[in-house]
Design an enzyme around this catalytic site. Structure first.
Site, PDB file in Angstrom:
ATOM      1  N   ALA A  13       0.819  -1.218   0.000  1.00 19.11           N
ATOM      2  CA  ALA A  13       0.000   0.000   0.000  1.00 19.11           C
ATOM      3  C   ALA A  13       0.850   1.265   0.000  1.00 19.11           C
ATOM      4  O   ALA A  13       0.577   2.216  -0.748  1.00 19.11           O
ATOM      5  CB  ALA A  13      -0.931  -0.008   1.211  1.00 19.11           C
ATOM      6  N   LYS A 126       9.947   1.145  10.060  1.00 19.86           N
ATOM      7  CA  LYS A 126      10.383   1.531  11.408  1.00 19.86           C
ATOM      8  C   LYS A 126      11.114   0.425  12.152  1.00 19.86           C
ATOM      9  O   LYS A 126      11.778   0.689  13.157  1.00 19.86           O
ATOM     10  CB  LYS A 126       9.207   2.014  12.255  1.00 19.86           C
ATOM     11  CG  LYS A 126       8.044   1.048  12.321  1.00 19.86           C
ATOM     12  CD  LYS A 126       6.849   1.680  13.010  1.00 19.86           C
ATOM     13  CE  LYS A 126       5.626   0.795  12.886  1.00 19.86           C
ATOM     14  NZ  LYS A 126       5.098   0.746  11.507  1.00 19.86           N
ATOM     15  N   VAL A 153       7.190   7.567  11.334  1.00 20.31           N
ATOM     16  CA  VAL A 153       6.469   7.957  12.560  1.00 20.31           C
ATOM     17  C   VAL A 153       5.293   8.849  12.192  1.00 20.31           C
ATOM     18  O   VAL A 153       5.471   9.953  11.701  1.00 20.31           O
ATOM     19  CB  VAL A 153       7.379   8.718  13.545  1.00 20.31           C
ATOM     20  CG1 VAL A 153       6.577   9.163  14.768  1.00 20.31           C
ATOM     21  CG2 VAL A 153       8.554   7.865  13.956  1.00 20.31           C
ATOM     22  N   GLY A 155       2.953   8.754   9.809  1.00 18.78           N
ATOM     23  CA  GLY A 155       2.488   8.955   8.439  1.00 18.78           C
ATOM     24  C   GLY A 155       2.692  10.379   7.961  1.00 18.78           C
ATOM     25  O   GLY A 155       3.826  10.802   7.705  1.00 18.78           O
ATOM     26  N   GLU A 211      -5.079  -4.778  11.642  1.00 21.59           N
ATOM     27  CA  GLU A 211      -4.680  -6.007  10.974  1.00 21.59           C
ATOM     28  C   GLU A 211      -5.496  -7.176  11.518  1.00 21.59           C
ATOM     29  O   GLU A 211      -6.081  -7.102  12.610  1.00 21.59           O
ATOM     30  CB  GLU A 211      -3.196  -6.281  11.227  1.00 21.59           C
ATOM     31  CG  GLU A 211      -2.263  -5.186  10.758  1.00 21.59           C
ATOM     32  CD  GLU A 211      -2.118  -5.145   9.252  1.00 21.59           C
ATOM     33  OE1 GLU A 211      -2.517  -6.123   8.595  1.00 21.59           O
ATOM     34  OE2 GLU A 211      -1.628  -4.122   8.741  1.00 21.59           O
ATOM     35  N   LYS A 226       8.030   3.706  17.287  1.00 24.72           N
ATOM     36  CA  LYS A 226       8.046   5.120  16.896  1.00 24.72           C
ATOM     37  C   LYS A 226       8.652   5.978  18.011  1.00 24.72           C
ATOM     38  O   LYS A 226       9.359   6.960  17.728  1.00 24.72           O
ATOM     39  CB  LYS A 226       6.625   5.567  16.568  1.00 24.72           C
ATOM     40  CG  LYS A 226       6.052   4.845  15.353  1.00 24.72           C
ATOM     41  CD  LYS A 226       4.565   5.076  15.194  1.00 24.72           C
ATOM     42  CE  LYS A 226       4.007   4.321  14.008  1.00 24.72           C
ATOM     43  NZ  LYS A 226       2.534   4.406  13.891  1.00 24.72           N
ATOM     44  N   GLY A 318      -2.451   5.595   5.876  1.00 24.75           N
ATOM     45  CA  GLY A 318      -2.992   5.919   4.561  1.00 24.75           C
ATOM     46  C   GLY A 318      -1.864   5.962   3.554  1.00 24.75           C
ATOM     47  O   GLY A 318      -0.799   6.536   3.831  1.00 24.75           O
TER      48      GLY A 318
END
Length: 341
Positions: A13, A126, A153, A155, A211, A226, A318
């Site tokens: 993605a 990450k 971290v 998005g 998930e 993060k 996203g």
């Protein structure tokens, strides 16, 4: 017009989002900056495809809807990302492989190979950073090559570049924030809808926010990774994932949510990073405060000596949102090194 050759490894993605963002912003980059991004190599789990003259992004995206790039008529089935790096000419590796918190692979080896060859790197991953940040940054420094990771971290939340590029006159004393969108969605639904933890998790899974195996999110590991990256990148703490105190949200009940609300509080999964603290866990935050963001939003507050508190809020996931951070990092590299690319 200056051309930057991109090798993209990882076409899930995020990787597809980077291709779409580069295609969407292609003319803008040419007109605004005189920059043309040319994809000379792309690899996914099926294999790789490469062309020194540049690949057709739109055609690759169409093919990817039904099959891997290794099975493209021009592709090489089974060729790994590492093998692609040895084969193709490129200026910048864009790495978007899946996160591993056990050994950081395959991203770690890809970064070592690229940086070792003096190539710049942009990553959304990450795992390798949470496990081997100091080693990778040392390699980057020795090679004189950039390693940029804003997308790893939050998005589209620009917290790393905000601290390192915009607030350069300030000492950052701490970073406190919400770094995982999945848990924030679950806790928000429990608050707004009166859902149980199990109901909210199921809704998150049905919407594709969580998930099938949500352990890394709900147990706090994703936010801990993060937190480690922010501790290293912003506060200069040489730490790894082993150094974080972590508690997830699996024990949060609807009763606890209601009790907090009666007192004017929300329960959020908060990461706190300072010279003395490195932890992730559920905390009470005041309703109406900067920490009261809903849904999948991420936020982080930088506590500084000169500017006071500065807060960034943005979408924590996203494909296009994450790709925006990667594209910005690519532009930053070009601006810093355009005379040598």
């Amino acid at each position: 017009m200056m051309r930057v050759r991109i090798c993209l490894v990882g076409l899930g993605a995020v990787g597809q989002g980077f291709l779409r963002a580069a295609r969407f912003k292609g003319e803008y980059l040419k007109k605004r900056y005189g920059l043309e991004l040319t994809f000379t190599g792309i690899a996914d789990s099926s294999g790789a495809i490469y062309d020194e003259n540049g690949l057709d992004i739109a055609e690759i995206l169409r093919h990817k809807k039904t099959d891997g790039v290794g099975r493209h008529p021009m592709g090489v089935e089974g060729m790994s990302g590492l093998e692609l790096l040895e084969e193709v000419e490129y200026d910048c590796l864009v790495e978007a492989t899946p996160t591993s918190i056990t050994d950081g692979e395959p991203g770690k080896s890809l970064l070592i190979e690229a940086l070792g060859d003096g190539k710049h790197v942009v990553t959304s991953n990450k795992g390798h950073l949470a496990l081997f940040y100091s080693e990778l940054m040392e390699l980057s420094s020795e090679a004189g090559a950039e390693l940029m990771f804003e997308a790893s971290v939050g998005g589209a939340m620009p917290i790393i570049n905000l601290a390192r590029e915009t607030l350069t006159s300030c000492s950052i004393e701490s970073v406190i924030g919400i770094l995982n969108g999945t848990t924030n969605f679950i806790l928000s639904r429990m608050t707004s809808e009166g859902s149980s933890y199990e109901q909210a998790l199921l809704e998150a899974q049905e919407l594709g926010i969580a998930e099938t195996n949500p352990a890394q999110d709900v147990e706090g590991t994703d936010a801990a990774c993060k937190a480690v990256i922010l501790a290293n990148a912003i506060l200069g703490r040489a730490c790894t994932l082993r150094d974080v105190s972590v508690e997830g949200i699996t024990g949060i009940t609807q009763g606890a949510i209601e009790l907090a609300a009666q007192e004017g509080y929300l329960i959020k999964l908060i990461a706190e990073i300072s010279d003395d603290t490195l932890e992730v866990g559920p905390r009470l935050v005041r309703m109406g405060s900067p920490y009261a963001v809903d849904g999948t939003l991420n936020m982080a507050t930088l506590r500084t000596d000169l500017a006071g508190e500065v807060t960034a809020v943005g979408r924590g996931a996203g494909s296009l949102e994450t790709a925006s951070a990667m594209l910005t990092d690519t532009l930053t590299i070009w601006r810093r090194h355009r005379k040598s690319i």
